[in-house]
Write a protein that holds these residues in place. Structure first.
Motif, short mmCIF file in Angstrom:
data_model
loop_
_atom_site.label_atom_id
_atom_site.label_comp_id
_atom_site.label_asym_id
_atom_site.label_seq_id
_atom_site.Cartn_x
_atom_site.Cartn_y
_atom_site.Cartn_z
N TYR A 101 21.82 -9.26 2.82
CA TYR A 101 21.50 -9.35 4.24
C TYR A 101 20.28 -8.47 4.53
O TYR A 101 20.24 -7.30 4.11
CB TYR A 101 22.67 -8.92 5.12
CG TYR A 101 22.44 -9.30 6.56
CD1 TYR A 101 22.64 -10.61 7.00
CD2 TYR A 101 21.95 -8.38 7.48
CE1 TYR A 101 22.37 -10.99 8.30
CE2 TYR A 101 21.68 -8.75 8.79
CZ TYR A 101 21.90 -10.05 9.19
OH TYR A 101 21.62 -10.44 10.47
N CYS A 116 24.79 -6.33 -0.13
CA CYS A 116 25.90 -5.93 0.75
C CYS A 116 27.21 -6.42 0.14
O CYS A 116 27.22 -7.24 -0.78
CB CYS A 116 25.73 -6.55 2.13
SG CYS A 116 24.21 -6.06 2.99
N SER A 160 26.27 -2.20 3.55
CA SER A 160 25.17 -2.20 2.59
C SER A 160 25.67 -1.53 1.32
O SER A 160 26.40 -0.53 1.37
CB SER A 160 23.99 -1.40 3.17
OG SER A 160 23.11 -1.02 2.13
N VAL A 198 27.57 -3.62 8.24
CA VAL A 198 27.06 -4.96 8.56
C VAL A 198 27.98 -5.57 9.62
O VAL A 198 29.21 -5.49 9.49
CB VAL A 198 27.05 -5.86 7.30
CG1 VAL A 198 26.52 -7.25 7.65
CG2 VAL A 198 26.21 -5.23 6.21
N ILE A 214 22.89 -5.49 11.07
CA ILE A 214 23.13 -4.40 10.11
C ILE A 214 22.59 -3.11 10.71
O ILE A 214 21.64 -3.12 11.50
CB ILE A 214 22.46 -4.72 8.75
CG1 ILE A 214 22.91 -3.74 7.66
CG2 ILE A 214 20.94 -4.73 8.88
CD1 ILE A 214 22.50 -4.16 6.24
#
Ligand code: FES
Length: 187
Positions: A71, A76, A100, A165, A179
């Motif tokens: 992402y 992630c 993450s 996220v 995020i």
């Protein structure tokens, strides 16, 4: 003031004593930093982004199943977790969290470490008895992040939590839609 050679010889012990005290002082500082000096997790600070499909909800049907995804250019991981998590998503009785995987120490990729014995022996991290669940561990310098506490760093050189996220359920699928900013590495 000039010291005589004899006076210097009588004070030779000062250097090793000072060195030993300095070494113990550093070790005490370091031990307290890796154990307690961690940033807390605050309210989510999601930066909105485009919606990216992570997985079908049924792919995360079991607790502690995981799905890796990308992402905003970052690796992630989404997890099915046993209870609500700050910044996570709850759909009925099902709870999810995503982070993450970029370690906030120096940027290696963290992995889900399921076995508490591996955490104890490889990472030297022994959580309290009520907190023996899988953790996100960094294989580079063995920092540990708790996915049930919003990704907070609980042990090791990393101090900042893993960026979270934002997850959304759309139909039968899980999407990432934002995020948190990446912290400066090494802080
Ligand atoms: Fe993760 Fe150092 S890069 S602990």
């Amino acid at each position: 003031m000039r010291l005589s050679r004899r006076a210097l010889l009588e004070r030779w012990w000062v250097l090793p004593v000072a060195g030993t005290l300095g070494a113990f002082g550093y070790m005490g500082w370091y031990a307290s930093r890796v154990t307690w000096g961690k940033e807390r997790v605050g309210p989510p600070d999601f930066q909105p982004g485009k919606a990216v499909r992570v997985a079908a909800l049924e792919a995360l049907a079991e607790e502690w199943t995981e799905v890796a995804f990308q992402y905003a250019g970052r690796p992630c991981v989404a997890l099915r977790v046993p209870g609500p998590v700050p910044g996570g998503l709850s759909v009925g009785d099902a709870h999810y969290a995503a982070y993450s995987r970029v370690c906030t120490h120096l940027g290696c990729a963290v992995n889900l470490v399921r076995d508490p014995e591996v955490l104890a022996f490889a990472y030297n991290y022994r959580p309290p008895p009520g907190e023996r669940h899988p953790q996100l561990g960094c294989p580079c310098h063995f920092s540990v992040f708790d996915p049930l506490q919003g990704g907070v760093a609980v042990f090791g050189k990393a101090n900042a939590p893993l960026p979270r996220v934002r997850l959304e359920a759309r139909g039968q699928d899980l999407y990432a839609t934002g995020i948190e900013p990446a912290p400066a590495l090494g802080t």
